[in-house]
Design a protein around this motif. Sequence first.
Motif, mmCIF file in Angstrom:
data_model
loop_
_atom_site.group_PDB
_atom_site.id
_atom_site.type_symbol
_atom_site.label_atom_id
_atom_site.label_comp_id
_atom_site.label_asym_id
_atom_site.label_seq_id
_atom_site.Cartn_x
_atom_site.Cartn_y
_atom_site.Cartn_z
ATOM 1 N N ALA A 14 13.109 -31.450 -4.852
ATOM 2 C CA ALA A 14 12.753 -32.811 -4.482
ATOM 3 C C ALA A 14 11.723 -32.871 -3.361
ATOM 4 C CB ALA A 14 14.002 -33.586 -4.066
ATOM 5 N N THR A 15 11.117 -31.722 -3.013
ATOM 6 C CA THR A 15 10.106 -31.730 -1.956
ATOM 7 C C THR A 15 8.858 -32.463 -2.443
ATOM 8 O OG1 THR A 15 9.275 -29.584 -2.717
ATOM 9 C CG2 THR A 15 10.935 -29.568 -0.981
ATOM 10 N N PRO A 16 8.092 -33.065 -1.519
ATOM 11 C CA PRO A 16 6.890 -33.777 -1.939
ATOM 12 C C PRO A 16 5.932 -32.856 -2.680
ATOM 13 C CG PRO A 16 7.424 -34.276 0.354
ATOM 14 C CD PRO A 16 8.311 -33.146 -0.056
ATOM 15 N N GLY A 17 5.395 -33.342 -3.765
ATOM 16 C CA GLY A 17 4.482 -32.523 -4.558
ATOM 17 C C GLY A 17 4.250 -33.139 -5.910
ATOM 18 N N GLY A 18 3.546 -32.404 -6.750
ATOM 19 C CA GLY A 18 3.143 -32.935 -8.038
ATOM 20 C C GLY A 18 4.300 -33.301 -8.941
ATOM 21 N N ILE A 19 5.334 -32.434 -9.027
ATOM 22 C CA ILE A 19 6.458 -32.721 -9.913
ATOM 23 C C ILE A 19 7.159 -34.000 -9.488
ATOM 24 C CG2 ILE A 19 8.685 -31.890 -10.739
ATOM 25 C CD1 ILE A 19 7.632 -29.050 -10.449
ATOM 26 N N THR A 20 7.395 -34.140 -8.197
ATOM 27 C CA THR A 20 8.062 -35.344 -7.686
ATOM 28 C C THR A 20 7.271 -36.597 -8.020
ATOM 29 O OG1 THR A 20 9.012 -34.061 -5.868
ATOM 30 C CG2 THR A 20 8.969 -36.454 -5.614
ATOM 31 N N ARG A 21 5.966 -36.528 -7.886
ATOM 32 C CA ARG A 21 5.133 -37.701 -8.142
ATOM 33 C C ARG A 21 5.089 -38.030 -9.634
ATOM 34 N NH1 ARG A 21 -0.369 -36.962 -6.269
ATOM 35 N NH2 ARG A 21 -0.502 -39.201 -6.628
ATOM 36 N N VAL A 22 5.076 -37.012 -10.479
ATOM 37 C CA VAL A 22 5.107 -37.270 -11.921
ATOM 38 C C VAL A 22 6.434 -37.915 -12.316
ATOM 39 C CG1 VAL A 22 5.131 -36.182 -14.205
ATOM 40 C CG2 VAL A 22 3.453 -35.457 -12.501
ATOM 41 N N LEU A 23 7.535 -37.439 -11.747
ATOM 42 C CA LEU A 23 8.835 -38.035 -12.046
ATOM 43 C C LEU A 23 8.919 -39.472 -11.542
ATOM 44 C CD1 LEU A 23 11.125 -34.970 -11.320
ATOM 45 C CD2 LEU A 23 10.712 -36.037 -13.529
ATOM 46 N N ASP A 24 8.330 -39.736 -10.384
ATOM 47 C CA ASP A 24 8.274 -41.117 -9.889
ATOM 48 C C ASP A 24 7.520 -42.006 -10.879
ATOM 49 O OD1 ASP A 24 9.684 -40.506 -7.612
ATOM 50 O OD2 ASP A 24 7.916 -40.296 -6.333
ATOM 51 N N HIS A 25 6.434 -41.465 -11.432
ATOM 52 C CA HIS A 25 5.653 -42.228 -12.413
ATOM 53 C C HIS A 25 6.473 -42.488 -13.674
ATOM 54 C CE1 HIS A 25 2.193 -43.673 -14.670
ATOM 55 N NE2 HIS A 25 2.522 -42.828 -15.630
ATOM 56 N N ILE A 26 7.203 -41.490 -14.140
ATOM 57 C CA ILE A 26 8.030 -41.657 -15.338
ATOM 58 C C ILE A 26 9.012 -42.797 -15.147
ATOM 59 C CG2 ILE A 26 9.913 -40.582 -16.638
ATOM 60 C CD1 ILE A 26 8.380 -37.938 -16.449
ATOM 61 N N ARG A 27 9.594 -42.892 -13.953
ATOM 62 C CA ARG A 27 10.621 -43.909 -13.712
ATOM 63 C C ARG A 27 10.057 -45.282 -13.405
ATOM 64 N NH1 ARG A 27 13.819 -42.895 -9.212
ATOM 65 N NH2 ARG A 27 12.206 -41.575 -8.321
ATOM 66 N N SER A 28 8.783 -45.372 -13.030
ATOM 67 C CA SER A 28 8.229 -46.660 -12.616
ATOM 68 C C SER A 28 7.160 -47.215 -13.554
ATOM 69 C CB SER A 28 7.626 -46.538 -11.207
ATOM 70 O OG SER A 28 6.557 -45.598 -11.191
ATOM 71 N N CYS A 29 6.681 -46.408 -14.488
ATOM 72 C CA CYS A 29 5.575 -46.837 -15.345
ATOM 73 C C CYS A 29 6.045 -47.852 -16.390
ATOM 74 C CB CYS A 29 4.971 -45.618 -16.039
ATOM 75 S SG CYS A 29 3.701 -46.018 -17.249
ATOM 76 N N PRO A 30 5.424 -49.021 -16.472
ATOM 77 C CA PRO A 30 5.812 -50.023 -17.487
ATOM 78 C C PRO A 30 5.671 -49.493 -18.911
ATOM 79 C CG PRO A 30 4.437 -51.027 -15.783
ATOM 80 C CD PRO A 30 4.397 -49.550 -15.540
ATOM 81 N N LEU A 31 4.687 -48.656 -19.163
ATOM 82 C CA LEU A 31 4.527 -48.104 -20.510
ATOM 83 C C LEU A 31 5.713 -47.214 -20.882
ATOM 84 C CD1 LEU A 31 0.729 -47.107 -20.453
ATOM 85 C CD2 LEU A 31 1.767 -49.054 -21.641
#
Length: 348
Positions: A14-31
């Motif tokens: 869960a450290t800041p980085g690319g994987i965390t940001r991609v997972l954030d996008h998966i959970r927040s993206c309207p598409l």
Amino acid sequence: MTDMPRILHLVDDATPGGITRVLDHIRSCPLMAQTARHELWTVARNAALPRCDADMIVSHLSLSWRGLPALISLRARHPGTPLVHVEHSYTEAFTALNVRAKLRFFTMLRTAYALFDRVVAVSEAQGAWLTRRRLVPAGALRVIPPVVDLAGFRALPAPQGAPRVIGAIGRLHRQKGFDILIQAFRQLPDAGLALHIHGSGPEEAALRALAEGDPRIRFFGHSGQPEKVMASVDLVAMPSRWEAFGLVALEARSAGRPVLCPRLDGLATSAGADGLFVTGHGIDAWARALQRALAATDSTPDRAAGCEAVFAEGWAELIASCCGHAKRAPQSAGAGAAPGTLIAAGLS
């Protein structure tokens, strides 16, 4: 909405980085929300994994011999649930540079991947390597390049004129090759150039030592505002020794910044057709490549149009192939978290 499949993502970093940001996008993206409800559980590395009530379980876990018993148990306790693994880490270049006992390593990967119904590669190059090494059966492999919300990057004005500020953005780790970049940059005589290094990590002291005495090289640490960092540079240099994808390259393209990188692993995908590719990791070769890139004034912004839609479509197809239209069983207590909820499993 109630019939939408519930997709549970498991992550052990869960450290800041690319994987965390991609997972954030998966959970927040309207598409992404149009076809499924995505939730995230953070678990301890190599520890027992929880019993999950979901229509599909997606592993973003680090694969190792030590972690295999937990994956075997996960598979045994979810015999009817589709399991998917996303390979964020291992690549051809990683293996060549870091793995001595390759036969043993490949055996571990084949054993782990066989526990999953699908394996997702994050770049065409990584997928080709997994297939060529027969680590994943062709029918089980999918390629879905990762993405984040790129709107903020696309909103940035493209730099005008020849680049003056080179950006090195990422974890200060041997993987990223910033030691090569610093030494190559120091060969450039132009006092008006700058190298800005954004990130933190175990190599920081060594990199600062390499940069000592050159006031043009500055360290800024990790930033939680990647768009602001990108706005401060004219060109992004990524001399990575291995890179499953290279999210920074995609962000640079979206911001209209040239990307200088080797053509290895996933960088050939993330840097795009207009990437400025360097052969190898020689310091002299990188110094010459920097000089060529800094002299260019006619680059056209790429902006990486449509990447978010391609990502969402890839996941929609994957979910449909695994889940079909079957309704899931009633939720157990605590399973009805709202889409995008972060659930810490609290395992030891």
